[in-house]
Scaffold this active site. Structure first.
Site, PDB file in Angstrom:
ATOM      1  N   GLY A 139      39.248 -10.644  23.852  1.00  0.00           N
ATOM      2  CA  GLY A 139      38.879  -9.564  24.768  1.00  0.00           C
ATOM      3  C   GLY A 139      39.970  -9.404  25.805  1.00  0.00           C
ATOM      4  O   GLY A 139      40.924 -10.189  25.823  1.00  0.00           O
ATOM      5  N   SER A 186      37.145 -10.076  30.828  1.00  0.00           N
ATOM      6  CA  SER A 186      36.150  -9.317  30.070  1.00  0.00           C
ATOM      7  C   SER A 186      34.883 -10.143  29.868  1.00  0.00           C
ATOM      8  O   SER A 186      33.895  -9.654  29.314  1.00  0.00           O
ATOM      9  CB  SER A 186      36.720  -8.899  28.715  1.00  0.00           C
ATOM     10  OG  SER A 186      37.075 -10.046  27.968  1.00  0.00           O
ATOM     11  N   LYS A 245      35.076 -13.291  28.313  1.00  0.00           N
ATOM     12  CA  LYS A 245      35.262 -14.075  27.094  1.00  0.00           C
ATOM     13  C   LYS A 245      34.817 -15.515  27.278  1.00  0.00           C
ATOM     14  O   LYS A 245      34.127 -16.074  26.438  1.00  0.00           O
ATOM     15  CB  LYS A 245      36.740 -14.132  26.668  1.00  0.00           C
ATOM     16  CG  LYS A 245      37.496 -12.851  26.678  1.00  0.00           C
ATOM     17  CD  LYS A 245      38.947 -13.065  26.252  1.00  0.00           C
ATOM     18  CE  LYS A 245      39.806 -13.822  27.253  1.00  0.00           C
ATOM     19  NZ  LYS A 245      40.121 -13.078  28.467  1.00  0.00           N
ATOM     20  N   THR A 283      43.832 -25.486  27.939  1.00  0.00           N
ATOM     21  CA  THR A 283      45.259 -25.531  27.579  1.00  0.00           C
ATOM     22  C   THR A 283      46.184 -25.122  28.722  1.00  0.00           C
ATOM     23  O   THR A 283      47.400 -25.197  28.581  1.00  0.00           O
ATOM     24  CB  THR A 283      45.527 -24.595  26.377  1.00  0.00           C
ATOM     25  OG1 THR A 283      45.000 -23.305  26.697  1.00  0.00           O
ATOM     26  CG2 THR A 283      44.889 -25.120  25.116  1.00  0.00           C
ATOM     27  N   HIS A 336      37.447 -21.507  36.980  1.00  0.00           N
ATOM     28  CA  HIS A 336      36.741 -21.798  35.724  1.00  0.00           C
ATOM     29  C   HIS A 336      35.902 -23.063  35.838  1.00  0.00           C
ATOM     30  O   HIS A 336      34.792 -23.137  35.315  1.00  0.00           O
ATOM     31  CB  HIS A 336      37.733 -21.908  34.569  1.00  0.00           C
ATOM     32  CG  HIS A 336      38.078 -20.560  33.989  1.00  0.00           C
ATOM     33  ND1 HIS A 336      37.277 -19.936  33.078  1.00  0.00           N
ATOM     34  CD2 HIS A 336      39.116 -19.727  34.215  1.00  0.00           C
ATOM     35  CE1 HIS A 336      37.810 -18.761  32.756  1.00  0.00           C
ATOM     36  NE2 HIS A 336      38.928 -18.618  33.442  1.00  0.00           N
ATOM     37  N   GLU A 339      34.511 -24.263  38.592  1.00  0.00           N
ATOM     38  CA  GLU A 339      33.323 -23.985  39.407  1.00  0.00           C
ATOM     39  C   GLU A 339      32.265 -23.256  38.584  1.00  0.00           C
ATOM     40  O   GLU A 339      31.090 -23.571  38.647  1.00  0.00           O
ATOM     41  CB  GLU A 339      33.700 -23.155  40.644  1.00  0.00           C
ATOM     42  CG  GLU A 339      34.310 -24.028  41.727  1.00  0.00           C
ATOM     43  CD  GLU A 339      34.973 -23.201  42.836  1.00  0.00           C
ATOM     44  OE1 GLU A 339      35.603 -23.817  43.690  1.00  0.00           O
ATOM     45  OE2 GLU A 339      34.849 -21.953  42.816  1.00  0.00           O
ATOM     46  N   ASP A 369      40.003 -23.105  25.131  1.00  0.00           N
ATOM     47  CA  ASP A 369      40.269 -21.977  26.032  1.00  0.00           C
ATOM     48  C   ASP A 369      41.627 -22.206  26.701  1.00  0.00           C
ATOM     49  O   ASP A 369      41.723 -23.045  27.589  1.00  0.00           O
ATOM     50  CB  ASP A 369      39.124 -21.911  27.055  1.00  0.00           C
ATOM     51  CG  ASP A 369      39.068 -20.580  27.783  1.00  0.00           C
ATOM     52  OD1 ASP A 369      39.974 -19.764  27.599  1.00  0.00           O
ATOM     53  OD2 ASP A 369      38.110 -20.374  28.545  1.00  0.00           O
TER      54      ASP A 369
END
Lengths: 163, 189
Positions: free
Chosen positions: B10, B14, B16, B39, B54, B56, B90
């Site tokens: 996406g 968005s 994802k 990554t 991310h 949190e 991710d």
């Protein structure tokens, strides 16, 4: 006419090759705006110029025109009058359609990369390019019997006349 | 049908990651079997902020993830997983850029075609190794293919490899989703 679009590097060329079984037929012609890649298996791909697109007498029953966005960019570089650009493309599309209807075995497949969903380019010429590609794609979608968007090798059919 | 490999893509922001996290949480039997492979390389403030954002979000979900921060050589992780594990990766875009433009290598290495091929093969092999050990692998990536052609050689090489990886993943995965404004559109499966 069959218009095949989608983002760059999404497998549009591979899809067209498979869908029309081009590896096994001898009555096709592939005109590309781009030079072939080293790893290219399609030896019959020819690098074409804008002028050759109008020479329908050299077309084969299946004629693929790859890189419409690049051809549009080439014409934009030559033609400064904005209205004329779109008109000239419309007349090319007309001519292709006329050639196609003369014989129902004929098919023109046009591949065009979608370049209209990224960041607005800083350069003016690139903004003009994106605008024209968008307009021309709307026009060619009108002219085409079938339109597919290719997403990493998966086709989504947007339009299919007669179905 | 057993679903093993899921590909999610996406645009930026968005939804994802949220979609993929929810999917992983729903599938995993408990949080001991919920793994995240992150990554991103934490080497500047913006990336640190994004990583914190991310983290949190994941904390709010009330689930404890087993997190593996691994910017490259993901095959090294494969034997850490077992057959009950749900693994969220991710994302593919940063993984590819970490491998292709590895600061530990010669700075023109990415131009070598043989190296590009190795990066492509290495990524697919690592994915297969992780997929074989776990029960489900969800791979998150990004839609980056709608700009006018780039003038920069590095960008072209990167996009070409990413496009080839996406094509291959869509062809081998059990399900593929394109996320638009938080809404998943099922493209395969």
């Amino acid at each position: 006419m069959h218009f095949v679009t989608g983002g760059a590097y999404n497998g549009k060329r591979k899809w067209v090759t498979g869908h029309y079984g081009l590896a096994n037929r001898s009555d096709s012609l592939w005109l590309s705006a781009y030079p072939p890649l080293k790893a290219d298996i399609l030896s019959y791909r020819k690098v074409a110029t804008l002028d050759t697109l109008a020479e329908t007498e050299g077309f084969q029953p299946i004629t693929v025109i790859e890189g419409l966005e690049r051809f549009i960019q080439q014409l934009l570089a030559q033609e400064k009058n904005d209205d004329l650009c779109r008109e000239r493309w419309r007349s090319v599309f007309h001519m292709w359609r006329r050639w196609e209807i003369e014989n129902n075995q004929r098919r023109i497949v046009i591949i065009g990369t979608d370049v209209g969903k990224g960041v607005v380019p800083v350069e003016r010429s690139l903004r003009r390019f994106r605008d024209y590609v968008g307009w021309c794609y709307q026009d060619i979608t009108d002219f085409s019997k079938r339109v597919d968007v290719i997403w990493y090798g998966v086709a989504n059919t947007l339009k299919m006349e007669g179905k | 049908m057993i679903i093993i490999l899921i590909f999610v893509t996406g645009g930026v922001r968005s939804g994802k990651s949220s979609f993929s996290e929810k999917l992983a949480v729903q599938t995993a039997p408990d949080s001991d079997h919920l793994h995240l492979i992150a990554t991103s390389e934490n080497n500047d403030k913006e990336m640190a902020d994004r990583i914190r954002h991310h983290r949190e979000l994941r904390q709010y979900s009330g689930v404890e993830w087993q997190t593996w921060e691994q910017p490259r050589a993901l095959n090294e992780l494969a034997n850490r997983f077992n057959s009950d594990d749900v693994i969220l990766l991710d994302c593919l875009t940063t993984w590819l850029s970490n491998q292709l433009f590895d600061p530990g290598l010669d700075e023109t290495e990415w131009k070598r075609e043989a190296f590009q091929k190795d990066v492509y093969t290495d990524i697919l092999d690592s994915i297969k190794a992780i997929e074989e050990n776990g029960s489900m692998l969800i791979i998150v990536s990004n839609e980056l293919f709608f700009d006018p052609p780039a003038n920069h050689h590095g960008v072209t090489v990167y996009l070409r490899l990413l496009g080839l990886l996406h094509q291959q993943l869509v062809s081998i995965c059990d399900q593929a989703f394109l996320i638009e404004n938080g809404c998943p559109v099922k493209m395969k499966g």
